[in-house]
Motif scaffolding. Structure first.
Motif, PDB file in Angstrom:
ATOM      1  N   THR A   7     -38.366 -19.743  20.205  1.00  0.00           N
ATOM      2  CA  THR A   7     -37.984 -19.433  18.847  1.00  0.00           C
ATOM      3  C   THR A   7     -36.501 -19.220  18.686  1.00  0.00           C
ATOM      4  N   PHE A   8     -35.832 -18.973  19.573  1.00  0.00           N
ATOM      5  CA  PHE A   8     -34.190 -18.595  19.435  1.00  0.00           C
ATOM      6  C   PHE A   8     -33.492 -19.919  19.259  1.00  0.00           C
ATOM      7  N   LYS A   9     -32.706 -19.812  18.251  1.00  0.00           N
ATOM      8  CA  LYS A   9     -31.585 -20.957  17.973  1.00  0.00           C
ATOM      9  C   LYS A   9     -30.615 -20.617  19.170  1.00  0.00           C
ATOM     10  N   ILE A  10     -30.163 -21.890  19.670  1.00  0.00           N
ATOM     11  CA  ILE A  10     -29.198 -21.974  20.849  1.00  0.00           C
ATOM     12  C   ILE A  10     -28.134 -22.759  20.089  1.00  0.00           C
ATOM     13  N   TYR A  11     -26.785 -22.134  19.964  1.00  0.00           N
ATOM     14  CA  TYR A  11     -25.638 -23.006  19.600  1.00  0.00           C
ATOM     15  C   TYR A  11     -24.617 -23.031  20.928  1.00  0.00           C
ATOM     16  N   LEU A  12     -24.140 -24.281  21.294  1.00  0.00           N
ATOM     17  CA  LEU A  12     -23.062 -24.477  22.068  1.00  0.00           C
ATOM     18  C   LEU A  12     -21.625 -24.958  21.386  1.00  0.00           C
ATOM     19  N   ALA A  13     -20.962 -23.959  21.488  1.00  0.00           N
ATOM     20  CA  ALA A  13     -19.675 -24.358  20.943  1.00  0.00           C
ATOM     21  C   ALA A  13     -18.831 -25.647  22.055  1.00  0.00           C
ATOM     22  N   PRO A  79     -20.546 -30.993  26.528  1.00  0.00           N
ATOM     23  CA  PRO A  79     -20.476 -32.245  25.603  1.00  0.00           C
ATOM     24  C   PRO A  79     -18.941 -32.399  25.332  1.00  0.00           C
ATOM     25  N   LYS A  80     -18.710 -33.516  24.790  1.00  0.00           N
ATOM     26  CA  LYS A  80     -17.397 -33.944  24.375  1.00  0.00           C
ATOM     27  C   LYS A  80     -16.715 -33.074  23.594  1.00  0.00           C
ATOM     28  N   MET A  81     -15.561 -32.667  23.647  1.00  0.00           N
ATOM     29  CA  MET A  81     -14.830 -31.705  22.819  1.00  0.00           C
ATOM     30  C   MET A  81     -14.792 -32.442  21.210  1.00  0.00           C
ATOM     31  N   GLN A  82     -15.485 -31.937  20.422  1.00  0.00           N
ATOM     32  CA  GLN A  82     -15.448 -32.299  18.999  1.00  0.00           C
ATOM     33  C   GLN A  82     -15.260 -31.483  17.999  1.00  0.00           C
ATOM     34  N   GLY A  83     -15.122 -30.068  18.258  1.00  0.00           N
ATOM     35  CA  GLY A  83     -15.261 -29.007  17.480  1.00  0.00           C
ATOM     36  C   GLY A  83     -16.241 -28.685  16.802  1.00  0.00           C
ATOM     37  N   GLY A  84     -16.612 -27.684  16.552  1.00  0.00           N
ATOM     38  CA  GLY A  84     -18.090 -26.960  15.970  1.00  0.00           C
ATOM     39  C   GLY A  84     -19.063 -26.611  16.991  1.00  0.00           C
ATOM     40  N   THR A  85     -20.233 -26.871  16.908  1.00  0.00           N
ATOM     41  CA  THR A  85     -21.412 -26.769  17.588  1.00  0.00           C
ATOM     42  C   THR A  85     -22.297 -27.784  17.760  1.00  0.00           C
ATOM     43  N   VAL A  86     -23.052 -27.753  18.777  1.00  0.00           N
ATOM     44  CA  VAL A  86     -24.121 -28.406  19.365  1.00  0.00           C
ATOM     45  C   VAL A  86     -25.540 -27.519  19.463  1.00  0.00           C
ATOM     46  N   THR A  87     -26.664 -27.795  18.892  1.00  0.00           N
ATOM     47  CA  THR A  87     -27.689 -27.111  18.986  1.00  0.00           C
ATOM     48  C   THR A  87     -28.649 -27.688  20.134  1.00  0.00           C
ATOM     49  N   LEU A  88     -28.814 -26.664  20.926  1.00  0.00           N
ATOM     50  CA  LEU A  88     -29.642 -27.047  22.445  1.00  0.00           C
ATOM     51  C   LEU A  88     -31.059 -26.720  21.968  1.00  0.00           C
ATOM     52  N   THR A  89     -32.062 -27.180  22.730  1.00  0.00           N
ATOM     53  CA  THR A  89     -33.485 -26.819  22.949  1.00  0.00           C
ATOM     54  C   THR A  89     -33.502 -25.732  24.096  1.00  0.00           C
ATOM     55  N   LYS A  90     -34.450 -25.156  24.254  1.00  0.00           N
ATOM     56  CA  LYS A  90     -34.730 -24.191  25.263  1.00  0.00           C
ATOM     57  C   LYS A  90     -34.440 -24.853  26.621  1.00  0.00           C
ATOM     58  N   ALA A  91     -35.069 -25.945  26.932  1.00  0.00           N
ATOM     59  CA  ALA A  91     -35.022 -26.777  28.086  1.00  0.00           C
ATOM     60  C   ALA A  91     -33.582 -27.339  28.354  1.00  0.00           C
TER      61      ALA A  91
END
Length: 116
Positions: A7-13, A79-91
């Motif tokens: 249920t947690f959101k996971i953001y990857l910079a 991930p490729k450097m693009q600025g911002g975040t990518v949302t990840l799943t728990k897995a």
């Protein structure tokens, strides 16, 4: 190993951050650069300039928690450097934290059955 609930959101910079930053500096980075609330209970994953270090910041309801991991070998898959975040799943997060290629983890999309 840490395992967030699904249920947690996971953001990857995607861009590296200055790893001299501690909890407060990373929380300010989240607010300033991503327009997100670091106290919402989400996981915020940061990378160093090299591929071998990560920091994870999260609010557990009573205080900020900072996890630092340095991995041996080839490093983390970023991930490729693009600025911002990518949302990840728990897995995907679990694969990333173990040094696996998280991009190859399939994301399942479930549909809820209709009432019969």
């Amino acid at each position: 190993m840490i395992f967030p609930s699904s249920t947690f959101k996971i953001y990857l910079a995607t861009d590296p951050v200055d790893f001299r930053k501690g909890m407060d500096g990373l929380a300010a980075h989240v607010m300033r650069n991503f327009d997100l609330d670091p106290f919402c209970g989400a996981f915020f994953v940061f990378r160093s300039k090299g591929s071998d270090k990560t920091k994870v910041l999260m609010w557990d309801g009573t205080g900020l928690v900072l996890i630092y991991k340095r991995i041996e070998g080839r490093g983390f898959v970023w991930p490729k450097m693009q600025g911002g975040t990518v949302t990840l799943t728990k897995a995907q997060f679990e694969a990333l934290f173990e040094g696996l290629d998280w991009g190859r983890v399939a994301t399942a999309h479930y549909t809820h059955p209709k009432i019969a």
